[in-house]
Design a protein around this motif. Structure first.
Motif, PDB file in Angstrom:
ATOM      1  N   UNK A  15       0.839  -1.208   0.000  1.00 53.18           N
ATOM      2  CA  UNK A  15       0.000   0.000   0.000  1.00 53.18           C
ATOM      3  C   UNK A  15       0.867   1.248   0.000  1.00 53.18           C
ATOM      4  N   UNK A  16       1.953   1.247   0.766  1.00 56.78           N
ATOM      5  CA  UNK A  16       2.847   2.405   0.801  1.00 56.78           C
ATOM      6  C   UNK A  16       3.380   2.709  -0.598  1.00 56.78           C
ATOM      7  N   UNK A  17       3.865   1.690  -1.301  1.00 60.45           N
ATOM      8  CA  UNK A  17       4.408   1.904  -2.644  1.00 60.45           C
ATOM      9  C   UNK A  17       3.327   2.367  -3.623  1.00 60.45           C
ATOM     10  N   UNK A  18       2.141   1.783  -3.535  1.00 59.51           N
ATOM     11  CA  UNK A  18       1.070   2.127  -4.465  1.00 59.51           C
ATOM     12  C   UNK A  18       0.462   3.494  -4.185  1.00 59.51           C
ATOM     13  N   UNK A  19       0.670   4.014  -2.980  1.00 59.52           N
ATOM     14  CA  UNK A  19       0.041   5.280  -2.589  1.00 59.52           C
ATOM     15  C   UNK A  19       0.801   6.515  -3.049  1.00 59.52           C
ATOM     16  N   UNK A  20       1.993   6.322  -3.586  1.00 59.98           N
ATOM     17  CA  UNK A  20       2.803   7.465  -4.024  1.00 59.98           C
ATOM     18  C   UNK A  20       3.554   7.085  -5.303  1.00 59.98           C
ATOM     19  N   UNK A  21       4.002   8.062  -6.094  1.00 64.20           N
ATOM     20  CA  UNK A  21       4.748   7.743  -7.318  1.00 64.20           C
ATOM     21  C   UNK A  21       6.005   6.931  -7.000  1.00 64.20           C
ATOM     22  N   UNK A  22       6.293   5.956  -7.853  1.00 64.48           N
ATOM     23  CA  UNK A  22       7.479   5.108  -7.686  1.00 64.48           C
ATOM     24  C   UNK A  22       8.282   5.134  -8.982  1.00 64.48           C
ATOM     25  N   UNK A  23       9.563   5.411  -8.852  1.00 70.04           N
ATOM     26  CA  UNK A  23      10.452   5.470 -10.019  1.00 70.04           C
ATOM     27  C   UNK A  23      11.320   4.224 -10.054  1.00 70.04           C
ATOM     28  N   UNK A  24      11.345   3.548 -11.198  1.00 67.87           N
ATOM     29  CA  UNK A  24      12.218   2.389 -11.383  1.00 67.87           C
ATOM     30  C   UNK A  24      13.340   2.811 -12.320  1.00 67.87           C
ATOM     31  N   UNK A  40      15.421 -15.448 -16.436  1.00 64.22           N
ATOM     32  CA  UNK A  40      16.145 -14.603 -15.494  1.00 64.22           C
ATOM     33  C   UNK A  40      15.147 -13.634 -14.857  1.00 64.22           C
ATOM     34  N   UNK A  41      15.232 -13.451 -13.541  1.00 58.85           N
ATOM     35  CA  UNK A  41      14.255 -12.582 -12.879  1.00 58.85           C
ATOM     36  C   UNK A  41      14.624 -11.112 -12.983  1.00 58.85           C
ATOM     37  N   UNK A  42      13.601 -10.278 -12.947  1.00 62.58           N
ATOM     38  CA  UNK A  42      13.813  -8.843 -12.759  1.00 62.58           C
ATOM     39  C   UNK A  42      13.934  -8.587 -11.266  1.00 62.58           C
ATOM     40  N   UNK A  43      14.938  -7.829 -10.878  1.00 64.83           N
ATOM     41  CA  UNK A  43      15.124  -7.439  -9.481  1.00 64.83           C
ATOM     42  C   UNK A  43      14.995  -5.925  -9.414  1.00 64.83           C
ATOM     43  N   UNK A  44      14.030  -5.441  -8.667  1.00 60.23           N
ATOM     44  CA  UNK A  44      13.735  -4.012  -8.616  1.00 60.23           C
ATOM     45  C   UNK A  44      14.495  -3.365  -7.459  1.00 60.23           C
ATOM     46  N   UNK A  45      15.728  -2.978  -7.731  1.00 62.27           N
ATOM     47  CA  UNK A  45      16.540  -2.320  -6.708  1.00 62.27           C
ATOM     48  C   UNK A  45      15.941  -0.986  -6.279  1.00 62.27           C
ATOM     49  N   UNK A  46      15.194  -0.351  -7.161  1.00 59.87           N
ATOM     50  CA  UNK A  46      14.633   0.958  -6.846  1.00 59.87           C
ATOM     51  C   UNK A  46      13.608   0.894  -5.726  1.00 59.87           C
ATOM     52  N   UNK A  47      12.962  -0.261  -5.547  1.00 56.94           N
ATOM     53  CA  UNK A  47      12.003  -0.408  -4.443  1.00 56.94           C
ATOM     54  C   UNK A  47      12.398  -1.571  -3.539  1.00 56.94           C
ATOM     55  N   UNK A  48      13.701  -1.683  -3.288  1.00 57.95           N
ATOM     56  CA  UNK A  48      14.178  -2.530  -2.210  1.00 57.95           C
ATOM     57  C   UNK A  48      14.700  -3.893  -2.563  1.00 57.95           C
ATOM     58  N   UNK A  49      14.610  -4.304  -3.825  1.00 59.88           N
ATOM     59  CA  UNK A  49      15.057  -5.644  -4.188  1.00 59.88           C
ATOM     60  C   UNK A  49      16.564  -5.787  -4.225  1.00 59.88           C
ATOM     61  N   UNK A  50      17.057  -7.030  -4.166  1.00 60.48           N
ATOM     62  CA  UNK A  50      18.484  -7.291  -4.296  1.00 60.48           C
ATOM     63  C   UNK A  50      18.717  -8.770  -4.576  1.00 60.48           C
ATOM     64  N   UNK A  51      19.859  -9.099  -5.173  1.00 64.07           N
ATOM     65  CA  UNK A  51      20.152 -10.472  -5.577  1.00 64.07           C
ATOM     66  C   UNK A  51      20.236 -11.405  -4.378  1.00 64.07           C
ATOM     67  N   UNK A  52      20.859 -10.970  -3.292  1.00 64.94           N
ATOM     68  CA  UNK A  52      20.953 -11.856  -2.122  1.00 64.94           C
ATOM     69  C   UNK A  52      19.572 -12.166  -1.559  1.00 64.94           C
TER      70      UNK A  52
END
Length: 318
Positions: free
Chosen positions: A139-148, A216-228
């Motif tokens: 909800x936090x991410x969807x409630x405001x603009x998010x840039x990838x 291969x997966x997409x990892x969204x570093x812009x909203x907290x993702x990471x390979x580990x």
């Protein structure tokens, strides 16, 4: 007859469902679409003609394939429960596929994470009577603009009707006398909003985008993702359920634990190769030239994430 309920017995909203029609693209929604990134506009255009395939699994659980992320459907006692909502412009096809399962209304929608290809249908699903569940970060991410950054794209805040209203952290259980679902938040992996949905009696696990089966997966570093985090999530998926658990990925065909294990081997091997090269002082271009994904490309390069793109994603996180 009891509705699906949480362990705490909180009742779900049970508004009367209305019949979905194809006439859902209003001038207001068309205007909203012009504010969207190009990838969303094109994705919605393509999804208008998307073919939805229904695959029956076990224990009154089916999966709808073909529009955005894979949609799990539980035919519960007092209405359907969906996991993810697909792309909004596929509403007529999704509605038809759901009607073929049974005539019951949609009562509950669970979002596995915030990305538009899993939540774009939220507003219409809510409009026909469903309550939307998700981790509080969604909800936090969807409630405001998010840039990838990877796409150089900014996604606007979702309309109020698309936002989840039943939030949890870190886990929640939903049950009736027939089915029990465990909703569990992952540590940051694909994003920082990811959850799994485990259908206990049916022995089915929906992993959201912590698993792209055969790609291969997409990892969204812009909203907290990471390979580990993706590696840790894959290990957790392998530890959930039994050896016979049916696994619904966020994208790709329905799979099993052996395919999850193959993905873990791929993620771990590429992560270690890229980390070693980066530790040697190699630039990203030098690492790409070394082709650290080469042994896996034949099996995992079928999705939109190319070997080069995946190498860049891994390099960013090691």
């Amino acid at each position: 007859m009891n509705t699906l309920r949480t362990v705490s017995r909180r009742r779900f909203l049970t508004a009367t469902a209305v019949t979905a029609t194809a006439a859902y693209i209003t001038p207001r929604s068309l205007f909203a679409q012009t504010q969207q990134p190009e990838m969303v506009i094109k994705g919605r255009e393509t999804a208008v003609k998307a073919k939805i395939t229904t695959q029956k699994l076990r224990g009154d659980v089916s999966v709808l394939l073909g529009s955005g992320g894979n949609i799990a459907v539980l035919a519960a006692k007092e209405g359907k429960l969906l996991v993810d909502a697909g792309i909004s412009t596929s509403r007529p096809q999704i509605t038809e596929a759901l009607a073929a399962i049974n005539a019951d209304p949609i009562r509950i929608l669970i979002n596995t994470h915030w990305h538009w290809d899993h939540t774009d249908g939220n507003e219409w699903v809510h409009s026909v009577g469903a309550t939307i569940w998700a981790h509080e970060n969604t909800r936090y991410r969807m409630s405001s603009p998010q840039h990838i950054d990877l796409f150089n794209a900014t996604f606007p805040a979702a309309p109020v009707g698309a936002l989840p209203t039943i939030l949890f952290n870190p886990s929640r259980t939903i049950s009736d006398s027939i089915s029990t679902l465990e909703l569990s938040h992952y540590d940051p992996a694909h994003t920082d909003t990811d959850i799994s949905v485990h259908f206990l009696e049916a022995d089915i696990l929906h992993t959201g985008d912590t698993w792209f089966n055969g790609a291969y997966p997409f990892i969204d570093y812009s909203t907290g993702g990471n390979i580990d985090g993706m590696i840790a999530a894959t290990k957790r998926n392998l530890a959930t359920g039994t050896n016979s658990t049916t696994v619904i990925p966020g994208h790709g065909p329905v799979g099993n634990k052996q395919q999850l294990s193959d993905t873990l081997d791929m993620l771990s091997a590429i992560r270690d190769k890229v980390a070693d090269l980066k530790k040697q002082g190699k630039s990203i271009d030098e690492v790409i030239a070394a082709k650290p994904t080469a042994q896996f490309d034949g099996k995992f390069s079928k999705g939109f994430v190319t070997p080069e793109m995946f190498t860049r994603l891994v390099y960013q996180g090691v």
